[in-house]
Design an enzyme around this catalytic site. Structure first.
Site, mmCIF file in Angstrom:
data_model
loop_
_atom_site.group_PDB
_atom_site.id
_atom_site.type_symbol
_atom_site.label_atom_id
_atom_site.label_comp_id
_atom_site.label_asym_id
_atom_site.label_seq_id
_atom_site.Cartn_x
_atom_site.Cartn_y
_atom_site.Cartn_z
ATOM 1 N N GLY A 1 -10.559 19.322 -35.126
ATOM 2 C CA GLY A 1 -11.368 18.271 -35.726
ATOM 3 C C GLY A 1 -11.782 18.642 -37.136
ATOM 4 O O GLY A 1 -11.759 17.808 -38.049
ATOM 5 N N LEU A 2 -12.140 19.905 -37.355
ATOM 6 C CA LEU A 2 -12.498 20.372 -38.696
ATOM 7 C C LEU A 2 -11.291 20.290 -39.627
ATOM 8 O O LEU A 2 -11.397 19.858 -40.777
ATOM 9 C CB LEU A 2 -13.009 21.813 -38.624
ATOM 10 C CG LEU A 2 -13.357 22.470 -39.961
ATOM 11 C CD1 LEU A 2 -14.468 21.700 -40.665
ATOM 12 C CD2 LEU A 2 -13.755 23.921 -39.757
ATOM 13 N N ASP B 1 -17.575 33.637 -35.539
ATOM 14 C CA ASP B 1 -16.886 32.345 -35.524
ATOM 15 C C ASP B 1 -17.568 31.340 -34.609
ATOM 16 O O ASP B 1 -17.463 30.130 -34.817
ATOM 17 C CB ASP B 1 -15.431 32.518 -35.074
ATOM 18 C CG ASP B 1 -14.583 33.197 -36.140
ATOM 19 O OD1 ASP B 1 -15.056 33.275 -37.290
ATOM 20 O OD2 ASP B 1 -13.476 33.647 -35.822
ATOM 21 N N ASP C 1 0.806 -1.224 0.000
ATOM 22 C CA ASP C 1 0.000 0.000 0.000
ATOM 23 C C ASP C 1 0.839 1.273 0.000
ATOM 24 O O ASP C 1 0.285 2.368 0.087
ATOM 25 C CB ASP C 1 -0.939 0.008 1.208
ATOM 26 C CG ASP C 1 -2.129 -0.919 1.010
ATOM 27 O OD1 ASP C 1 -2.305 -1.406 -0.121
ATOM 28 O OD2 ASP C 1 -2.881 -1.162 1.972
#
EC number: 1.3.7.7
Length: 526
Positions: free
Chosen positions: A425-426, A290, A36
């Site tokens: 992503g675009l 935008d 532990d």
């Protein structure tokens, strides 16, 4: 007990370690076996501290179980007090040691030390890390302040006026291994200072037992992280009448509401209300042309209660996202998360299973995931952009730079962390679209000197569109034209389009999916 690859929270003694490690002049003796002691790595590797946690382990072994382990406990306690000379001593057990029932707290109190001893009874098999941190902080405050609270039972939050000084507050809840706690404290102190409000004590992070005894010198308490500080704030209100804030200053609107709440409780006039919204760039972007690209983006949120609820409010009210999933692993915050989900007309996900979260994420088909380190892995497998908003976290989410989540600068950080994955992503989708174009230079050498592979092959392999994987799904075949058209769909929604098209084809009894079938399915689900 269950076996799992990932866990959102450790056992409660790890929460106790977080509080002890956050404080000064305090020491934690943990009755635990050799295995532990792994928890030290959490602070040196993830938090990247320059010193070990103030924890002494009894580290009993299997052969010790046949003897008197109580003597082992007493010896370690005595050595820890003599070596570290703490002003307050914490005594606890790990989940394994709890089974032995040596009662180390009772042993320590019988050893005659002239320092406060806090006996931590943390049920390892029914509670988790955040509860352990909350209970430890509460027990420390209760032990060190119990005598003083009997003398003061009604603290007036506006007493600063009659005392002829600036108002003072305590900031309660930040700990080590919390999500951006260090930077959040700096940001909140800066905001309070701008409003003419002084900070009395920050605890547990950076505080000492003497600081804990000074908590009642403040006018109100700031409950910055409910998972850690709410129990302590409620006790201080019950015992001494100290008011505490409930608004978490994450996001522009919540930061403004937080400032208003602090001013209301202190009876302090707010003079610069009109200037508040212009402290961050997030409101400006939300009003810009935008931002239309982000409106209606589907977002799935999962994390600790404090950050998950705040993220849902920002996503819906400040960025115009559609929240399609909201949940937490923190059972103690389940009620608040369910209420937040109800306001969004969705059902909350309360679970500590990362597999359930991944399954819910897949069904929701989001365009952005806001979660923990585990959701980052799940989102990567599903091809969905992700930003980490909560613990558990990786070392990359403990930046060396100033990067808060709260206040004005926190809103800027959130804006960057959430919006950029969508923008990238675009960009990735545009690369995907044109990579198979004959004018796209596809076979060029990379800067590493390796020949690039063919773009269409990469697209198909990455998103499971090759013949061997897409050839058959429930008896439906994909034709070449169907496959080609599917690769033109943005990758972050491609999985959803593929699934819907296959459902449509099955419902219509179509043996194969062509580009025309995909168009028909799109019209059907629109």
């Amino acid at each position: 007990m269950e076996l799992t690859l990932w866990t959102y929270e450790g056992p409660p003694h790890v929460g106790a370690m977080r509080v002890a490690s956050s404080m000064k002049e305090i020491h934690y003796v943990l009755h635990a076996p050799q295995g532990d002691t792994y928890a030290d790595l959490l602070f040196t590797m993830i938090e990247r501290r320059g010193k070990r946690p103030p924890v002494t382990y009894t580290t009993f072994q299997a052969r010790d179980l046949g003897g008197d382990t109580a003597e082992l406990v007493k010896r370690n306690i005595s050595e820890a007090v003599e070596r570290f000379k703490p002003k307050t001593l914490l005594i606890g057990e790990s989940c394994t040691a709890e089974l032995i029932q040596d009662q180390p707290g009772a042993l320590a109190k019988g050893m005659g030390f002239n320092i406060p001893i806090v006996n931590l009874e943390l049920p390892a098999y029914s509670k988790k890390e955040n509860w352990g941190a909350s209970e430890t902080f509460y027990q420390i405050i209760r032990t060190l302040l119990n005598d003083k609270t009997n003398e003061i039972n009604n603290i007036n939050p506006q007493r600063w006026k009659s005392l002829g000084r600036r108002p003072k507050v305590n900031i309660l809840g930040p700990t080590l291994l919390g999500f951006r706690c260090r930077d959040d404290v700096i940001e909140i102190q800066r905001i309070l200072s701008e409003q003419g409000i002084d900070t009395n004590v920050v605890a547990p992070l950076g505080s000492s037992p003497d600081d804990i005894k000074r908590l009642i010198d403040a006018d109100i308490n700031i409950c910055l992280y409910q998972e850690i500080a709410e129990t302590s704030c409620e006790w201080l209100k019950r015992k001494c009448g100290m008011e505490f804030t409930t608004t978490i200053p994450i996001g522009i609107k919540n930061t403004i509401n937080f400032i208003n709440e602090v001013h209301d409780k202190l009876g302090l006039p707010l003079t610069n209300k009109e200037e508040l919204e212009h402290k961050s760039k997030l409101p400006w972007y939300s009003k810009s042309i935008d931002s239309n690209y982000l409106t209606g983006k589907r977002v799935f949120i999962f994390g600790d209660g404090t950050h998950a609820i705040a993220a849902a409010k920002i996503a819906k009210d400040e960025l115009g996202f559609e929240v399609v999933g909201l949940g937490t692993y923190s059972r103690e915050m389940a009620r608040q998360v369910r209420a937040a989900a109800k306001d969004l007309n969705i059902e909350a996900l309360i679970t500590n299973s990362y597999l359930e979260v991944e399954d819910a994420m897949k069904k929701a088909s989001p365009e952005l995931v806001l979660g923990t380190q585990m959701e980052r892995h799940s989102a990567k497998r599903l091809g969905i952009p992700c930003s980490v908003i909560s613990t558990p976290m990786h070392v990359q989410d403990v930046p060396a730079r100033y990067s808060p989540q709260m206040g004005w600068e926190g809103a800027n950080v959130i804006f960057d962390d959430w919006v950029h994955p969508l923008m990238m992503g675009l960009e990735e989708h545009l690369i995907d679209m044109f990579k198979h174009d004959f004018e796209f230079v596809d076979g060029h050498q990379s800067h590493l000197g390796h020949t690039a592979t063919k773009g269409l092959d990469n697209i198909e392999d990455e998103h499971g569109l090759k013949n061997d994987t897409l050839k058959k799904n429930g008896g439906v075949l994909w034709t070449e034209s169907g496959r080609a058209e599917l690769t033109k769909v943005p990758f972050f929604v491609r999985g959803k389009v593929k699934s819907n098209t296959e459902k449509y084809a099955l419902s219509k009894g179509l043996p194969e999916i062509s580009d025309e079938t995909l168009y028909d399915a799109k019209a059907y689900f629109s």
